[in-house]
Structure formats: C-alpha cells, structure tokens
Design an enzyme around this catalytic site. Structure first.
Site, PDB file in Angstrom:
ATOM      1  N   LEU A  39       0.888  -1.150   0.000  1.00 19.91           N
ATOM      2  CA  LEU A  39       0.000   0.000   0.000  1.00 19.91           C
ATOM      3  C   LEU A  39       0.929   1.203   0.000  1.00 19.91           C
ATOM      4  O   LEU A  39       1.798   1.325   0.869  1.00 19.91           O
ATOM      5  CB  LEU A  39      -0.904  -0.020   1.241  1.00 19.91           C
ATOM      6  CG  LEU A  39      -2.062   0.965   1.289  1.00 19.91           C
ATOM      7  CD1 LEU A  39      -2.975   0.806   0.077  1.00 19.91           C
ATOM      8  CD2 LEU A  39      -2.856   0.789   2.565  1.00 19.91           C
ATOM      9  N   ASP A  40       0.803   2.052  -1.001  1.00 21.25           N
ATOM     10  CA  ASP A  40       1.727   3.167  -1.156  1.00 21.25           C
ATOM     11  C   ASP A  40       1.804   4.024   0.102  1.00 21.25           C
ATOM     12  O   ASP A  40       0.849   4.118   0.869  1.00 21.25           O
ATOM     13  CB  ASP A  40       1.303   4.047  -2.337  1.00 21.25           C
ATOM     14  CG  ASP A  40       1.440   3.330  -3.670  1.00 21.25           C
ATOM     15  OD1 ASP A  40       2.390   2.544  -3.827  1.00 21.25           O
ATOM     16  OD2 ASP A  40       0.589   3.556  -4.542  1.00 21.25           O
ATOM     17  N   ARG A  41       2.941   4.666   0.273  1.00 24.27           N
ATOM     18  CA  ARG A  41       3.178   5.528   1.435  1.00 24.27           C
ATOM     19  C   ARG A  41       2.068   6.550   1.615  1.00 24.27           C
ATOM     20  O   ARG A  41       1.623   6.815   2.718  1.00 24.27           O
ATOM     21  CB  ARG A  41       4.534   6.243   1.270  1.00 24.27           C
ATOM     22  CG  ARG A  41       4.812   7.257   2.372  1.00 24.27           C
ATOM     23  CD  ARG A  41       5.922   8.236   2.014  1.00 24.27           C
ATOM     24  NE  ARG A  41       5.769   8.910   0.749  1.00 24.27           N
ATOM     25  CZ  ARG A  41       4.967   9.968   0.531  1.00 24.27           C
ATOM     26  NH1 ARG A  41       4.219  10.460   1.492  1.00 24.27           N
ATOM     27  NH2 ARG A  41       4.910  10.527  -0.664  1.00 24.27           N
ATOM     28  N   SER A  43      -1.010   6.356   0.686  1.00 24.45           N
ATOM     29  CA  SER A  43      -2.347   5.766   0.780  1.00 24.45           C
ATOM     30  C   SER A  43      -2.533   5.227   2.193  1.00 24.45           C
ATOM     31  O   SER A  43      -1.574   4.953   2.905  1.00 24.45           O
ATOM     32  CB  SER A  43      -2.506   4.624  -0.232  1.00 24.45           C
ATOM     33  OG  SER A  43      -2.382   5.120  -1.545  1.00 24.45           O
ATOM     34  N   ARG A 138       0.227   1.966  -8.310  1.00 22.56           N
ATOM     35  CA  ARG A 138      -0.604   3.175  -8.144  1.00 22.56           C
ATOM     36  C   ARG A 138      -1.836   3.133  -9.047  1.00 22.56           C
ATOM     37  O   ARG A 138      -2.301   4.144  -9.574  1.00 22.56           O
ATOM     38  CB  ARG A 138       0.232   4.435  -8.363  1.00 22.56           C
ATOM     39  CG  ARG A 138       1.376   4.522  -7.345  1.00 22.56           C
ATOM     40  CD  ARG A 138       2.204   5.768  -7.477  1.00 22.56           C
ATOM     41  NE  ARG A 138       1.541   6.982  -7.089  1.00 22.56           N
ATOM     42  CZ  ARG A 138       1.346   7.402  -5.839  1.00 22.56           C
ATOM     43  NH1 ARG A 138       1.746   6.665  -4.822  1.00 22.56           N
ATOM     44  NH2 ARG A 138       0.754   8.547  -5.598  1.00 22.56           N
TER      45      ARG A 138
END
Length: 177
Positions: A39-41, A43, A138
């Site tokens: 999970l992206d930073r 998000s 993403r």
C-alpha cells in the site's frame, strides 16, 4: 496468522524505516509476519500481514484476482461516463486495466487524515468506491486521473473478505483465515 492493520498516511509497507518515512515496526511487534502486497506511502487503510508464504501469495498475486476495495476522494464531480469508463477498464501506459466496480458514494466519514487533504473552494470533490482485481503500481490513482478525476485521498477498505472497519489508523488485530 493473519493480521489486519490500518496503515496511516506516510507509513511504508515494510518494517524498516526509510529516511523520514516510518516503517511497520513502529506499530507491529509480531515476529515473522510480512505484508501481503503493498500500500503506497501516501495511501491509507487495510494492509494484511501474515507468516504464511502461501497465503501471502494468494492475497497479493494478480493471478488469484483477489478483489480489493478502495474509497477514493477525487477532485471533480464523477459523471456516469467516467464511472462507465472505470467499469470497462482504463488504458494506462502499462496496458488496459481489468474492469472495476465503480460507484459514486456519499462522504464515508472516515477518520481525519494527517496531514489533511487540501481543500479548494472553487473545485468540488467527491467519493468513489472502486473494487479492482489486480494491483498495478498506483493503479487506482492512475485510473481515476485517466477519467479526469485526480485522486486526493485513497483508503483501501477491503481485501477479499477482510476489512479495515473498526480499526483506527495505526491499530491492528488478528483476523480469521
């Protein structure tokens, strides 16, 4: 073992810190568990961690088509045409996405984000619920941008049968397999 963690904004999906970004070790002190996917930073929301390599692969590998549901705050007002484009699949630089389930929703009244989402009085924003079955880099952000709805905030709400419901940012619980 399977852990559901509500990953706060600006936290990495790895245990080690990196520069100014904090890793999972600051919240989860359980040996031998690893994130099942990323999970992206920037998000927030559900991150699953497990000590079972086979389960980790089933959750994170695109070949298993595990559904992931996101709540996306977007800039602009979603039109039926934009939603239909998301439902058919969107062509991105790295190929066409699988069709998504996409609906406009009322403000879900989530926890406050730190830092807060910027507000522009002259540009409306809205919320979407998107369910995808793949995990390109993403992807949700790129999909919403491709249909003219840049993403302001992205929260992963559910992966397969597991949800972040009831967990405050930074909290975790063990869940049933």
């Amino acid at each position: 073992m399977l852990i559901a963690f509500n990953k706060p904004m600006n936290v990495l999906s790895q245990f080690t810190d990196e520069g100014k970004w904090r890793g999972l070790k600051n919240w989860i002190d359980v040996p031998n568990v690893y994130a099942a996917g990323r999970l992206d930073r920037d998000s927030e929301g559900l991150l699953l961690l497990t000590d079972d390599g086979k389960l980790q692969a089933q959750i994170s590998s695109p070949k298993f088509k595990t559904q992931k549901t996101y709540l996306a705050q977007v800039e602009g007002t979603p039109t039926e045409d934009a939603l239909e484009q998301l439902r058919r699949g969107v062509t991105l630089k790295d190929g066409k996405t699988r069709p998504a389930k996409a609906v406009a929703i009322a403000d879900p009244n989530l926890w406050p984000r730190d830092p807060p989402v910027r507000v522009r009085k002259t540009v409306p924003d809205a919320w979407l619920r998107l369910t995808i079955s793949e995990g390109k880099n993403r992807q949700v952000r790129r999909m919403t941008a491709a249909v003219g709805l840049p993403c302001l905030r992205l929260v992963r709400w559910q992966i397969g049968p597991w949800s972040v419901e009831g967990l405050a940012p930074g909290e975790w619980r063990e869940v049933q397999l």
